[in-house]
Design an enzyme around this catalytic site. Structure first.
Site, PDB file in Angstrom:
ATOM      1  N   ASP A 137       0.845  -1.128   0.149  1.00 25.08           N
ATOM      2  CA  ASP A 137       0.037   0.034  -0.170  1.00 25.08           C
ATOM      3  C   ASP A 137       0.772   1.344  -0.070  1.00 25.08           C
ATOM      4  O   ASP A 137       2.159   1.282   0.551  1.00 25.08           O
ATOM      5  CB  ASP A 137      -0.854  -0.020   1.278  1.00 25.08           C
ATOM      6  CG  ASP A 137      -1.747   1.089   1.392  1.00 25.08           C
ATOM      7  OD1 ASP A 137      -2.670   1.184   0.324  1.00 25.08           O
ATOM      8  OD2 ASP A 137      -1.622   2.059   2.270  1.00 25.08           O
ATOM      9  N   GLU A 157       0.838  -0.195  -4.855  1.00 26.69           N
ATOM     10  CA  GLU A 157      -0.244   0.565  -5.276  1.00 26.69           C
ATOM     11  C   GLU A 157       0.664   2.025  -5.200  1.00 26.69           C
ATOM     12  O   GLU A 157       0.977   2.734  -4.196  1.00 26.69           O
ATOM     13  CB  GLU A 157      -1.092   0.982  -3.989  1.00 26.69           C
ATOM     14  CG  GLU A 157      -2.333   1.776  -4.258  1.00 26.69           C
ATOM     15  CD  GLU A 157      -2.652   2.720  -3.231  1.00 26.69           C
ATOM     16  OE1 GLU A 157      -3.645   3.541  -3.247  1.00 26.69           O
ATOM     17  OE2 GLU A 157      -1.917   2.823  -2.238  1.00 26.69           O
TER      18      GLU A 157
END
Length: 675
Positions: free
Chosen positions: A311, A362
């Site tokens: 993330d 991401e």
């Protein structure tokens, strides 16, 4: 020559040395809590380099802060204790007397299991009891190249896929129901939002404390292993989400662990993530490298996960990312140099220590070469979420169709960079929360147009190059945006429009899995042809996806307005007949029924869209039609039913002949082949 057998202490000292160099990639095997069955006791090891003293406390000593002092091994800053009066299931913490003289009760950074919130102690747990049954899956995975297979991911938050009537969570075992559902729907993978232990439900797991501990909200670590095993039994891969950029600042966690900035940066301008109220990992510190890289290896090797998603990679790469005041690097730039080095090392080591892993970034900026091998200068990730595609596409789809012709580039621009990285197309949780509305509710128009618009979005998403990811609930057209504290709106599946949407997505998923053209060449223009990107006036695009074999192709015609187009000409690559194999406007999906039924589409020898042939079709309103070759001629001649039109082979440049000339030409061609 005889060799002296290394003692446990010597092995531990060697492991500590590698840990402090940032070269211990399986540090979880000696750090933390380990049950020693041979010596009938439990060993505890913790890194606290600036602590004055460290004590083990827990159930076994009635939480006495000083009865179990730990030893600083060789003044390394790594503390250890071995005890025989402790058993599996006991809870424990470390009483760390920091460099500032303050005592702090800290959970074990390497704990395998933790108490359910709001309690915060670590739990002694034996991971080795579980026996895996996924040998067949593991063998298959090793031989597969993930870029050449379909990857269609169902993203889930375990705590809100379903909830019990009293608000309790489903257990890992009860969530087997999800596995059956995912398999029935035709997905290939489940991506689980962070499963690591976290104190606050509202963080969805992205502000973690126990990086080695699967959340006790749903059961034990071995029950989570069984869940993954069950996924593999059903040929479903498992991807887990991790936040390696930052961690929460709760008192029992990593923050100021030994009274100093231990896991976080010393420089407050780099340590604090102002936007999220968290702390950044010091990615230049060797021990932090050992901690985080070992963590990824742990989940791959001990829990058999098939992939991880990292993330907020952008917040790692940039010094000025959502942080307020910042300092440039030594070259005057905004890049975090040690983070770049860390990510390359992180990915290199994962590939070395695990079996054919999937590592997803991401990354929301235009940072180049996120995916690809590090020896070519890339960061080393397997895939990157295509955030540009997602933002442009949703912006376009939220417009009233009457205005879309003025913004046609939003739906076509992504093809200009579609192969610059190995992409996943994300329609994720981030797009259906915090007032952004559900995907269905984003669509403009009345109820029918909203559903038609969503079907069109999904068809475009499926035909577009890149692997796929869809957030739970979107597959049946959830009305409300995602609510982490409640289950999905499963009651909608008592209503025909949502039953039809679920069936539509299921059939679209199966087309993706079964058609090589949609996944076999996903990272090259060799697998793509934009037949007509220019029709902004009618907001129609025509594109073709191609597999390795010439006959493996699908042509998609996508209409982003509610206007039906009859006798619409599209260029096709080969002679022969074509057929409609999928139409989003089918009445079975809740459409208006503007389909071509079982009509055969005969290719005519006339250039159109830079192709030698064309067919004429009916284009559905706010919909998509997929066309395939039925009886096509790639390398040979065939006489069309209208006898005077020659259906030529690939790259043939001949015109209209009479029947006798065609037969003669065909005979001469056969004779040449025989010679």
């Amino acid at each position: 020559m005889e060799y002296k057998k290394a003692t446990y202490d010597e092995i531990l000292i060697n492991n500590i040395h590698k840990f402090k160099l940032g070269q211990s990639y399986e540090s979880y095997k000696f750090m933390g809590c380990h049950i020693d069955k041979k010596n009938k006791g439990v060993s505890f090891t913790v890194w606290a380099p600036n602590a004055k003293e460290v004590y083990l406390v827990g159930d076994f000593n009635n939480w006495n802060n000083t009865s179990h002092p730990m030893i600083n091994i060789g003044n390394s800053g790594v503390w250890n204790i071995f005890s025989k009066d402790i058993k599996e299931g006991d809870t424990y913490k470390y009483n760390v007397v920091g460099c500032d003289g303050i005592s702090r009760l800290k959970a074990d950074p390497y704990a395998f299991f933790s108490e359910i919130r709001p309690n915060t102690a670590s739990i002694i747990y034996d991971l080795e009891k579980y026996k895996w049954n996924d040998e067949k899956w593991q063998s298959k995975k090793v031989s597969e190249n993930s870029s050449k297979i379909p990857i269609n991911i169902y993203e889930v938050h375990l705590g809100s896929w379903k909830r019990k009537w009293n608000g309790d969570f489903f257990s890992y075992e009860e969530l087997y129901e999800m596995i059956e559902y995912v398999k029935e729907m035709g997905y290939t993978h489940i991506e689980i939002m962070p499963i690591t232990e976290h104190p606050l439900d509202e963080s969805w797991g992205y502000q973690a404390v126990g990086y080695y501990s699967s959340s006790s909200r749903y059961g034990t670590p071995n029950e989570f292993k069984a869940f993954i095993d069950k996924c593999h039994e059903n040929e479903i891969g498992v991807i887990v989400d991790f936040a390696y950029s930052h961690f929460c600042k709760d008192d029992h966690g990593l923050y100021k662990f030994d009274g100093s900035p231990q896991f976080e940066y010393k420089d407050p301008l780099k340590a604090e993530n102002i936007g999220w109220g968290t702390a950044h990992f010091d990615l230049g510190k060797p021990e932090v490298n050992s901690f985080l890289i070992s963590n990824a290896i742990y989940w791959f090797n001990e829990f058999h996960v098939d992939g991880i998603r990292v993330d907020a990679v952008s917040s790692m790469l940039y010094l000025d990312y959502d942080i307020g005041q910042w300092k440039p690097n030594k070259y005057g730039g905004r890049e975090n140099l040690e983070a770049i080095d860390f990510l390359k090392k992180f990915n290199e080591i994962i590939y070395k220590y695990t079996k054919n892993p999937i590592i997803i970034a991401e990354e929301s900026t235009s940072w180049s070469m996120v995916t690809g091998p590090t020896y070519k200068g890339a960061l080393g990730f397997t895939y990157k979420w295509n955030m540009g595609w997602m933002n442009d596409t949703l912006k376009y789809m939220e417009m009233d169709p009457i205005y879309r012709k003025y913004h046609h580039e939003l739906i076509t621009f992504s093809f200009m960079y579609a192969f610059s990285e190995n992409f996943i197309l994300p329609l994720s949780h981030d797009e259906v929360v915090h007032g952004k509305k559900s995907l269905l509710d984003k669509m403009p128009g009345d109820a029918w147009q909203k559903l038609a618009g969503l079907r069109t979005l999904y068809a475009y998403y499926m035909i577009h190059p890149g692997k796929k990811l869809l957030f739970m609930g979107s597959e049946f057209g959830q009305n409300l945006e995602w609510r982490y504290a409640y289950g999905l709106e499963w009651e909608l599946l008592e209503l025909e429009p949502h039953i039809s949407m679920k069936q539509y997505v299921k059939e679209l998923n199966n087309i993706y899995k079964n058609e090589k053209a949609l996944y076999e060449i996903d990272n090259s223009y060799d697998g793509f042809d934009f037949i007509d990107p220019h029709n902004n006036e009618q907001s129609v695009v025509v594109l073709m996806r191609k597999g390795k074999k010439s006959e493996d192709f699908i042509i998609a015609v996508i209409n982003f307005t509610p206007v039906v187009h009859y006798d619409y000409k599209i260029g096709v690559p080969y002679a022969g007949t074509y057929e409609e194999v999928f139409n989003s406007d089918n009445k079975a999906y809740g459409g208006s029924g503007q389909t071509m039924d079982d009509s055969e589409l005969f290719a005519k020898y006339e250039k159109w869209h830079n192709k030698d042939y064309h067919i004429t079709i009916k284009v559905p309103p706010l919909g998509a039609t997929f066309i395939k070759g039925k009886n096509i001629n790639i390398n040979k001649f065939e006489i069309h039913k209208e006898e005077k039109i020659l259906i030529g082979g690939k790259n043939e440049k001949i015109g209209i002949m009479n029947r006798e000339e065609i037969i003669k030409s065909k005979e001469n061609s056969i004779k040449k082949q025989e010679l």
